[in-house]
Design an enzyme around this catalytic site. Structure first.
Site, PDB file in Angstrom:
ATOM      1  N   GLY A  37       0.806  -1.228   0.000  1.00 44.41           N
ATOM      2  CA  GLY A  37       0.000   0.000   0.000  1.00 44.41           C
ATOM      3  C   GLY A  37       0.832   1.266   0.000  1.00 44.41           C
ATOM      4  N   THR A  39       1.241   3.493   2.264  1.00 44.36           N
ATOM      5  CA  THR A  39       2.001   3.786   3.491  1.00 44.36           C
ATOM      6  C   THR A  39       3.198   2.843   3.572  1.00 44.36           C
ATOM      7  OG1 THR A  39      -0.159   4.241   4.496  1.00 44.36           O
ATOM      8  CG2 THR A  39       1.735   4.247   5.971  1.00 44.36           C
ATOM      9  N   GLY A  94       0.526  -1.037   6.495  1.00 45.79           N
ATOM     10  CA  GLY A  94      -0.537  -0.060   6.717  1.00 45.79           C
ATOM     11  C   GLY A  94      -1.835  -0.747   7.094  1.00 45.79           C
ATOM     12  N   ASP A  96      -6.440  -0.028   6.792  1.00 44.00           N
ATOM     13  CA  ASP A  96      -7.533   0.843   6.335  1.00 44.00           C
ATOM     14  C   ASP A  96      -8.275   1.458   7.502  1.00 44.00           C
ATOM     15  OD1 ASP A  96      -7.215   0.291   3.489  1.00 44.00           O
ATOM     16  OD2 ASP A  96      -7.720  -1.742   4.075  1.00 44.00           O
ATOM     17  N   LYS A 106      -8.172  -4.463   7.001  1.00 42.58           N
ATOM     18  CA  LYS A 106      -7.169  -4.411   5.947  1.00 42.58           C
ATOM     19  C   LYS A 106      -7.734  -5.070   4.702  1.00 42.58           C
ATOM     20  CE  LYS A 106      -2.862  -5.308   6.662  1.00 42.58           C
ATOM     21  NZ  LYS A 106      -2.538  -4.178   5.764  1.00 42.58           N
ATOM     22  N   GLY A 107      -7.037  -4.806   3.580  1.00 39.96           N
ATOM     23  CA  GLY A 107      -7.413  -5.499   2.360  1.00 39.96           C
ATOM     24  C   GLY A 107      -8.183  -4.674   1.353  1.00 39.96           C
ATOM     25  N   GLY A 109      -6.745  -2.892  -0.516  1.00 38.33           N
ATOM     26  CA  GLY A 109      -5.871  -3.072  -1.677  1.00 38.33           C
ATOM     27  C   GLY A 109      -5.930  -4.511  -2.197  1.00 38.33           C
ATOM     28  N   GLU A 115      -1.387 -10.914   3.619  1.00 35.75           N
ATOM     29  CA  GLU A 115      -1.047 -10.027   4.749  1.00 35.75           C
ATOM     30  C   GLU A 115      -1.318 -10.745   6.073  1.00 35.75           C
ATOM     31  OE1 GLU A 115      -1.794  -5.618   2.791  1.00 35.75           O
ATOM     32  OE2 GLU A 115      -3.462  -6.620   3.740  1.00 35.75           O
ATOM     33  N   LYS A 133      -7.069   7.054   9.646  1.00 41.55           N
ATOM     34  CA  LYS A 133      -7.464   5.635   9.695  1.00 41.55           C
ATOM     35  C   LYS A 133      -8.092   5.235  11.033  1.00 41.55           C
ATOM     36  CE  LYS A 133      -5.667   4.881   5.591  1.00 41.55           C
ATOM     37  NZ  LYS A 133      -4.526   4.057   5.324  1.00 41.55           N
TER      38      LYS A 133
HETATM   39  O1  LIG Z   1      -4.499  -3.777   3.521  1.00 39.81           O
HETATM   40  C1  LIG Z   1      -3.904  -3.175   2.652  1.00 39.81           C
HETATM   41  C2  LIG Z   1      -3.783  -3.706   1.278  1.00 39.81           C
HETATM   42  O2  LIG Z   1      -4.481  -4.916   1.133  1.00 39.81           O
HETATM   43  C3  LIG Z   1      -3.264  -1.880   2.952  1.00 39.81           C
HETATM   44  O3  LIG Z   1      -2.373  -2.054   3.998  1.00 39.81           O
HETATM   45  C4  LIG Z   1      -4.319  -0.908   3.335  1.00 39.81           C
HETATM   46  O4  LIG Z   1      -5.245  -0.837   2.275  1.00 39.81           O
HETATM   47  C5  LIG Z   1      -3.728   0.465   3.606  1.00 39.81           C
HETATM   48  O5  LIG Z   1      -3.313   1.028   2.404  1.00 39.81           O
HETATM   49  P1  LIG Z   1      -2.764   2.508   2.325  1.00 39.81           P
HETATM   50  O6  LIG Z   1      -1.550   2.575   3.166  1.00 39.81           O
HETATM   51  O7  LIG Z   1      -2.502   2.704   0.850  1.00 39.81           O
HETATM   52  O8  LIG Z   1      -3.857   3.420   2.808  1.00 39.81           O
END
Ligand SMILES: O=C(CO)[C@H](O)[C@H](O)COP(=O)(O)O
Length: 313
Positions: A37, A39, A94, A96, A106-107, A109, A115, A133
């Site tokens: 992600g 972050t 990171g 969500d 999470k997830g 992405g 993960e 977040k």
């Molecule tokens: O779980 C994830 C991907 O599956 C990421 O860690 C989560 O979406 C955070 O992403 P970002 O740092 O871009 O906000």
């Protein structure tokens, strides 16, 4: 990248600050879980830079997605896998959403399964987020709580998931599509005709949306979701985070699960001590009552009431 607002750091700068703070925990020789992600990429870049300058040596990383594998390789981090290293020293990723008990969503992405496997195998899992977040309860951002499902019979699995949350006000559910913004809102139907989003594991994602977040026992809800045949994993990470590093506009806050548990145990002990004190008082009252009852009994006996009670019994 977001433009700085009101002269303060941008959201991307906050993500970088959180990531760099987490990388301070990396030591030479460690096996690392590499997050996915916008972050986590700052952590990958920083680890790569420290390896190049020789500040870190002999570090190997297990990527949590194909994207993380490519980004880590580009940053110069040597890669390995869970089969070779089933115990991971430190994972940095990171999230969500983060709730007050350090449970995560999470997830968004799409990488939740790998993960959860990598981070669940870690001695320490450090979550890096900017303050946007933080939520009062999981799902409360109104954005997706993802569930990875096998493509075979996905619409039956979706129906079963819908049934599970039947009657929850403001609940919605959608198959994630390739055109769906991973951070999609529940009611955007514009891309409903596009192809399903496919995960690194060749599965689909069903996104759950809760207008007011998930109420109830999260572990129980987790069990119920996982019991549905066709579900592979969900994006609620319950009790997995060791620490959360939150980059805020006014500074960095690190919340440790151990410290949090310590203070919760302390509070629990105080509550128990309080209850102990109540019980002690209760016992004294009870003793007083015990002394009181025979006196009453004696009085009743004298008045002849005792006989009536015995007869009734
Ligand atoms: O779980 C994830 C991907 O599956 C990421 O860690 C989560 O979406 C955070 O992403 P970002 O740092 O871009 O906000």
């Amino acid at each position: 990248m977001l433009a700085p607002q009101g002269g303060g750091p941008s959201q991307d700068e906050l993500k970088r600050v959180a990531a760099h703070r987490a990388v301070e925990l990396v030591r030479s020789g460690m096996v690392l879980g590499l997050g996915t992600g916008s972050t986590a990429v700052h952590a990958l870049d920083r680890i790569g830079a420290l390896l190049r300058t020789g500040h870190l040596r002999d570090v190997v990383g297990i990527p949590t997605s194909e994207w993380a594998a490519a980004s880590a390789a580009a940053a110069g981090i040597p890669l390995t896998d869970l089969n070779t290293h089933p115990v991971v020293d430190l994972s940095i990723d990171g999230a969500d959403e983060v709730d007050p008990a350090l449970n995560l969503v999470k997830g968004r992405g799409g990488s939740l399964l790998r993960e959860k496997m990598v981070e669940g195998a870690s001695r320490r899992f450090v979550v890096i987020v900017d303050e946007s977040k933080l939520v009062p309860r999981l799902g409360a951002s109104g954005l997706a709580v993802p569930v990875e499902v096998i493509p075979f019979g996905w619409s039956l699995t979706l129906r079963r998931l819908r049934t599970l949350f039947d009657g929850v006000p403001g609940f919605n559910i959608k198959l994630r599509t390739a055109a769906t913004n991973a951070k999609a809102s529940a009611f955007d139907e514009s891309e409903s005709k596009s192809e399903p989003f496919v995960t690194d594991n060749k599965n689909y994602i069903v996104d759950l949306f809760f207008e007011d977040g998930i109420h109830g026992d999260l572990n129980l809800i987790s069990d119920e979701i996982l019991r549905i045949t066709g579900v592979i994993e969900h994006g609620m990470f319950l009790g997995l985070a060791s620490s959360v590093i939150i980059a805020r506009k006014d500074g960095v806050v690190v919340v440790d699960k151990a410290a949090k548990q310590g203070s919760e145990e302390e509070a629990d002990k105080k509550r128990r001590d309080g209850r102990g004190e109540e019980m002690r008082k209760g016992k004294e009252n009870w003793k007083e009552k015990k002394e009181y009852v025979p006196r009453k009994k004696k009085e009743r006996k004298e008045k002849g009431e005792e006989t009536i009670i015995s007869t009734l019994l």
